[in-house]
Design a protein around this motif. Structure first.
Motif, short mmCIF file in Angstrom:
data_model
loop_
_atom_site.label_atom_id
_atom_site.label_comp_id
_atom_site.label_asym_id
_atom_site.label_seq_id
_atom_site.Cartn_x
_atom_site.Cartn_y
_atom_site.Cartn_z
N MET A 273 0.84 -1.18 0.00
CA MET A 273 0.00 0.00 0.00
C MET A 273 0.89 1.24 0.00
SD MET A 273 -2.77 1.18 2.85
CE MET A 273 -4.36 0.85 2.20
N ALA A 274 0.69 2.12 -0.97
CA ALA A 274 1.50 3.33 -1.09
C ALA A 274 1.06 4.35 -0.04
CB ALA A 274 1.35 3.91 -2.48
N LYS A 275 2.06 5.05 0.48
CA LYS A 275 1.78 6.10 1.46
C LYS A 275 1.16 7.31 0.76
CE LYS A 275 3.89 8.88 5.02
NZ LYS A 275 5.13 9.38 5.62
N GLU A 276 0.18 7.90 1.38
CA GLU A 276 -0.49 9.07 0.83
C GLU A 276 0.48 10.26 0.84
OE1 GLU A 276 -4.92 10.77 1.54
OE2 GLU A 276 -3.67 10.75 3.34
N THR A 277 0.55 10.96 -0.29
CA THR A 277 1.43 12.13 -0.36
C THR A 277 0.78 13.31 0.35
OG1 THR A 277 0.48 12.99 -2.42
CG2 THR A 277 2.28 11.38 -2.63
N LYS A 278 1.57 14.33 0.62
CA LYS A 278 1.03 15.54 1.25
C LYS A 278 -0.05 16.17 0.36
CE LYS A 278 5.01 16.92 4.00
NZ LYS A 278 5.97 18.01 4.26
#
Length: 75
Positions: free
Chosen positions: A1-6
């Motif tokens: 699962m990719a981390k949410e960007t700012k």
């Protein structure tokens, strides 16, 4: 699962909060019904002055200008 960007987090939160504010403004508009509520022109003026002031302060925060927070009351 990719981390949410700012950016993704900003878009998700800003959209939700903006829509919540719009919904609440529409609810406030329901108070305009003279058959259900009694209010004065002065009350309306105070409400919209407070909303306009807060909108301006919030916009200024995005522009890097700080201001103090105040709570609204009709009393």
């Amino acid at each position: 699962m990719a981390k949410e960007t700012k950016r993704e987090r900003f878009v998700r939160i800003a959209v939700a909060r903006t829509n919540r504010i719009i919904d609440n403004m529409r609810l406030l508009g329901n108070c305009s019904s003279k058959s259900n509520y009694e209010y004065t022109d002065e009350d309306v003026k105070k409400i919209f002055n407070a909303l306009e002031k807060e909108l301006k302060q919030t916009k200024n925060r995005f522009l890097g200008v700080d201001s103090k927070e105040e709570r609204f009351t009709l009393e």
